[in-house]
Design a protein around this motif. Structure first.
Motif, PDB file in Angstrom:
ATOM      1  N   SER A   1       1.360  -1.258  -0.431  1.00 59.79           N
ATOM      2  CA  SER A   1      -0.178   0.735   0.497  1.00 59.79           C
ATOM      3  C   SER A   1       1.154   1.317   0.081  1.00 59.79           C
TER       4      SER A   1
ATOM      5  N   ASN B   1       0.934   4.241  -2.885  1.00 58.78           N
ATOM      6  CA  ASN B   1       0.284   5.768  -2.594  1.00 58.78           C
ATOM      7  C   ASN B   1       1.758   6.294  -2.376  1.00 58.78           C
TER       8      ASN B   1
ATOM      9  N   TYR C   1       2.412  16.874   2.791  1.00 62.41           N
ATOM     10  CA  TYR C   1       1.298  16.219   3.923  1.00 62.41           C
ATOM     11  C   TYR C   1       1.387  15.194   3.913  1.00 62.41           C
ATOM     12  N   GLN C   2       0.677  14.776   2.786  1.00 61.19           N
ATOM     13  CA  GLN C   2      -0.021  13.547   2.813  1.00 61.19           C
ATOM     14  C   GLN C   2       1.264  12.534   3.051  1.00 61.19           C
TER      15      GLN C   2
ATOM     16  N   SER D   1       1.992   9.585   5.507  1.00 65.38           N
ATOM     17  CA  SER D   1       1.846   7.469   5.418  1.00 65.38           C
ATOM     18  C   SER D   1       3.577   7.335   5.232  1.00 65.38           C
TER      19      SER D   1
ATOM     20  N   ASP E   1      -7.553  10.274   3.884  1.00 70.62           N
ATOM     21  CA  ASP E   1      -7.545  10.271   3.213  1.00 70.62           C
ATOM     22  C   ASP E   1      -6.144   8.997   2.533  1.00 70.62           C
ATOM     23  N   ASP E   2      -5.083   8.835   3.661  1.00 69.74           N
ATOM     24  CA  ASP E   2      -4.002   8.262   3.278  1.00 69.74           C
ATOM     25  C   ASP E   2      -4.348   6.825   3.257  1.00 69.74           C
ATOM     26  N   PRO E   3      -4.356   6.110   2.472  1.00 68.74           N
ATOM     27  CA  PRO E   3      -4.921   4.859   3.101  1.00 68.74           C
ATOM     28  C   PRO E   3      -3.507   4.189   3.707  1.00 68.74           C
TER      29      PRO E   3
ATOM     30  N   ASP F   1      -8.078  12.783  10.496  1.00 65.18           N
ATOM     31  CA  ASP F   1      -7.415  13.674  10.547  1.00 65.18           C
ATOM     32  C   ASP F   1      -7.428  15.024   9.458  1.00 65.18           C
ATOM     33  N   VAL F   2      -6.487  15.771  10.223  1.00 67.20           N
ATOM     34  CA  VAL F   2      -6.524  17.252  10.063  1.00 67.20           C
ATOM     35  C   VAL F   2      -6.538  17.519   8.614  1.00 67.20           C
ATOM     36  N   HIS F   3      -5.757  16.982   7.781  1.00 65.77           N
ATOM     37  CA  HIS F   3      -5.887  17.717   6.047  1.00 65.77           C
ATOM     38  C   HIS F   3      -6.308  16.350   5.358  1.00 65.77           C
TER      39      HIS F   3
ATOM     40  N   PRO G   1      -8.293  15.779   1.599  1.00 65.83           N
ATOM     41  CA  PRO G   1      -8.820  16.481   0.391  1.00 65.83           C
ATOM     42  C   PRO G   1      -9.770  17.601   0.046  1.00 65.83           C
TER      43      PRO G   1
ATOM     44  N   SER H   1      -2.567  14.381  13.032  1.00 67.53           N
ATOM     45  CA  SER H   1      -2.435  14.642  11.906  1.00 67.53           C
ATOM     46  C   SER H   1      -0.409  14.154  11.866  1.00 67.53           C
TER      47      SER H   1
END
Lengths: 150, 680
Positions: free
Chosen positions: A48, A52, A79-80, A84, B40-42, B85-87, B89, B112
């Motif tokens: 994953s 990602n 940030y994403q 992760s 949103d992060d898998p 999560d804070v952020h 989309p 976060s």
């Protein structure tokens, strides 16, 4: 954990991943989460993470190609990625993400570009080494340790 | 305290579990805690899920905030705690946090990758019960159950304090809280506390034990009542105790209200940031009239003002209207200008209106909506105000209006004085006004609503909405200035919409207002002339108008929401065609309601600008409010005089509305009202 059953060379290889700073203790947490009920948990997470991250890298690359740079957006992507990577335990990649965001905040285009290249390299390196490690581990499982529960 | 977190002796823990009716197996808690994870992060989602499962929680994952919200809504008691999560989309994590806090009152943990102080502070101010930094470790998750317990405990306290339910048991509880773990207390706890759903309790929720459910679910209706109460009191003066009394909901505690009020205030603050600029305008002019209204929070107030302001209502009609209620009366006529601003007011008000839908009730009580029938003055909103005055009977109507804006409407009603604003509508006709009161009220509402709606639209539709100017032709027909229709395009409309308005003229001061409203702020006036003619014959129509206006207090719920049901004005028009009489109006009102949203088309009004001096105070009532939109409709409204089919009108208006009104729902996502849109 598996570690106990790993042949020595694997143990060493695994250790080097930590020593080189590619992984941090978060990764150990992941490993500890793996149990009989979820024997492939770590691999699932790794897969994953790769997916990602690859996607994000492509997106970021595109965004970096536009001009002028949209720092907000870039910061969002990073940030994403940071999230992760930190959850996964990818230490160096995470550090690069943080650095990139700093540059974004400062509006430093050059810094962003440079850091991004570095990040890509780190990620490629991590991926390569991890895959090598897992492959060896799989082999060891097959050939070796009878004591392996699975 | 609870030594065992979910394991073994958790006497304490078990007590919480045992809350449910009796002796439940405490040992399980916190196992089975139902957690909803949103990120949103898998990769993070997978990891968190696994960790939470390892803690023996029941996990649901979700990668979009919208989905999470709908999951929570469908299953109000299906989760104990949310981690987000804070952020993200599609929606900001803090926004989600607010929604959850307001709608479901669940504990929410923010997460976060940022650990900056500002972000953490933001989490705290938005009401997050905890803040985790990624990477999240399993140890951090092991203790999240404490937040659930804490919240329950507080709810209990509220319940106890309010003395709603259990009495004897309760007393024990407080002490028990201290001794959470003591088994002696447990007994008490179990019986009295029924903390429902501590964790797997599903059944408990119903509060089997004497204690009432500690957790109050703020349903749409309940929230509307709350908003109505707040609007009635005035947002600044709304204190939990009074709100509680006003709401008069059994089983609701002051603490419940207090915490909800806090959240509501935060929400408004957020909205006001958006609409403030709008309202600011109106406030300026409205002030003279508005004073009685108080902050136009309630659209109705705005409407009135617009009515009063804009309406140049014929002296007599206005005077009557004003005198009757507003007291401001005639002064309004000069004000017409404000209409425009009024709209803004309304918009600002809208948020309030929305909530205040319940408030409508207030209106009706107090003041008869002085529907200025014929006050042609451009008083758009003001006219409505005048209407109030005359519309004593309108009072009920006003209520409706109030309902919307809660405040504004109440203003209408109560304000009777402020009525001069636009309410003039009823005044002139006075006599019939009572009839229309409902309608008038509506207009007000519409105004209010419109206001609310306008809020959304930002277009101070209020002015338009004020179309209420019900200029009820002497016949009491509030003949709302269908002018609302003016909203429709205001220009042409203003009168048209108020075909009824013309009645007003005949009756009294047929206010163009309606049109003025529409013009609302703008220039519907030009068309007024046309309508004037129409109006004249329409005196009766006004009645209809009114009808439309009252979109009904019942609408309350709607009005603010999106299209402010207020479109009564629209309806009003419709009413015209049919029966112009109140009967019609009613229909119209309903239609108008929708239309009202259309009224939002206040934009159109702007075109009107000229319309201000609409003499025909078309009490746009509802239409105006939304009038913005309606302007287009206004074109249609002209038809009214000829007994325009309501449907046609409505559809026209609706169409317009749709474009503009964009109910504020987004904000709150309350089912009833889209508060979100308020800020437009």
């Amino acid at each position: 954990m598996e570690r106990n059953h790993l042949p020595r060379h694997l143990v060493l290889q695994r250790q080097s991943l930590f020593d080189q700073g590619l992984l941090d203790e978060q990764f150990i947490q992941l490993e500890e989460l793996q149990d009989d009920a979820n024997p492939n948990f770590v691999e699932e997470v790794v897969t994953s993470y790769y997916q990602n991250t690859s996607t994000l890298i492509v997106i970021i690359e595109q965004a970096l190609g536009t001009s002028p740079l949209d720092f907000n957006k870039l910061d969002g992507y990073m940030y994403q990625l940071k999230g992760s990577s930190s959850s996964f335990g990818a230490k160096k990649v995470k550090a690069d993400c943080t650095l990139f965001r700093e540059y974004c905040k400062a509006g430093n285009v050059e810094g962003c570009m440079r850091t991004f290249q570095q990040l890509k390299k780190e990620y490629a390196s991590l991926k390569r080494k991890l895959e090598a490690y897992f492959q060896l581990a799989r082999q060891a499982r097959v050939t070796g340790t009878a004591s392996r529960p699975k | 305290m609870n030594p065992s977190i979910g394991k073994g002796s958790m006497s304490t823990a078990s007590s919480s579990v045992a809350w449910k009716a009796g002796d439940v197996v405490p040992d399980q808690f916190p196992a089975g805690l139902r957690v909803l994870v949103v990120d949103d992060d898998p990769t993070c989602l997978v990891i968190l899920e696994k960790m939470l499962r390892t803690c023996l929680y029941e996990v649901t994952k979700c990668n979009r905030a919208e989905i999470a919200l709908s999951l929570l809504r469908e299953n109000k008691n299906g989760f104990d705690i949310v981690i987000s999560d804070v952020h993200m989309p599609d929606m900001d994590g803090f926004k989600l946090l607010e929604h959850i806090g307001l709608e479901m009152d669940l504990p929410v943990i923010m997460m976060s990758a940022d650990d900056g102080k500002n972000v953490v502070m933001k989490g705290v101010t938005h009401g997050a019960c905890d803040y985790l930094i990624k990477p999240v470790r399993i140890e951090a998750l092991k203790n999240i159950w404490q937040h659930v317990v804490r919240k329950r405990k507080n709810e209990w306290k509220d319940v106890e304090q309010s003395g709603s339910v259990e009495d004897g048991d309760r007393q024990q509880k407080p002490s028990e809280d201290v001794d959470y773990s003591s088994s002696a207390n447990e007994g008490n706890w179990k019986s009295s506390k029924k903390r429902k759903d501590e964790e797997e309790d599903a059944e408990e929720r119903d509060d089997t034990s004497t204690l009432k459910k500690p957790r109050v679910v703020w349903s749409v209706e309940l929230h509307q009542q709350f908003v109505a109460a707040v609007n009635q009191l005035g947002i600044d003066k709304a204190v939990p105790k009074k709100i509680l009394e006003l709401m008069n909901v059994p089983g609701l505690t002051r603490e419940n209200v207090a915490s909800h009020l806090q959240k509501y205030r935060l929400y408004l603050r957020r909205l006001s940031g958006v609409s403030q600029h709008q309202s600011g305008l109106n406030n300026s002019f409205m002030s003279p009239q508005e004073a009685p209204f108080g902050p136009m929070s309630s659209l109705s107030g705005l409407d009135l003002q617009s009515l009063g302001v804009s309406c140049q209502l014929p002296a007599q009609s206005l005077a009557t209207l004003q005198a009757a209620g507003l007291g401001r009366s005639t002064s309004k006529s000069g004000i017409q200008m404000p209409l425009v601003d009024q709209r803004n007011l309304f918009s600002f008000e809208n948020p309030k209106l929305r909530f205040g839908e319940g408030q409508q009730q207030h209106l009706s009580n107090s003041k008869p909506i002085n529907l200025l029938h014929g006050i042609p003055t451009t008083m758009e909103p003001k006219q409505l105000a005048t209407l109030h005055q005359s519309a004593q009977s309108l009072g009920s109507l006003n209520m409706q209006v109030n309902a919307h804006g809660g405040q504004s409407s109440s203003l209408l009603m109560q304000m009777a004085q402020p009525q001069s604003r636009g309410q003039i509508l009823n005044e002139s006709t006075g006599s019939h006004v009572p009839r229309h009161p409902s309608s008038i009220g509506q207009p007000i509402m519409s105004n209010g609503i419109a206001g609310g709606v306008i809020g959304r639209n930002g277009i101070s539709d209020n002015g338009r909405g004020t179309g209420y100017n019900q200029v009820p032709p002497t016949s009491s027909m509030l003949s709302f200035p269908m002018n609302h229709t003016t909203e429709l395009t205001g220009n042409s409309f203003p009168l048209g919409s108020t075909p009824g308005i013309s009645n007003v003229t005949s009756k009294g001061a047929f206010h163009e207002e309606v049109s003025s409203e529409m013009k609302g702020s703008t220039g519907l006036l030009p068309s007024y002339d046309i309508f004037n003619d129409l109006h004249q014959h329409k005196s009766q129509d006004w009645e209809l108008q009114n009808v439309g206006l009252h979109f009904d207090a019942s609408q309350n719920a709607n009005p603010i929401q999106g299209n402010l049901e207020v479109s009564p004005s629209v309806l009003v028009h419709q009413g015209y065609s049919s029966s112009q009489r109140s009967g019609q109006n009613r229909n119209a009102s309903s239609l108008g309601r929708g239309m009202f949203s259309g009224v939002d088309s206040t934009e159109q009004r702007n075109t009107q600008s000229g319309g201000q001096h609409l003499n025909n105070l078309l009490i746009d009532n509802s239409v105006r409010v939304k009038a913005e939109r309606i302007p287009d409709a206004s074109s249609q409204t002209t038809l009214f005089p000829e007994h325009f089919g309501q449907e046609d009108l409505m559809s026209a208006l609706l169409k317009q509305q749709q474009g503009g009104i964009g109910p504020a729902e987004t904000e709150f996502d309350f089912d009833g009202y889209s508060m979100d849109n308020i800020p437009v």
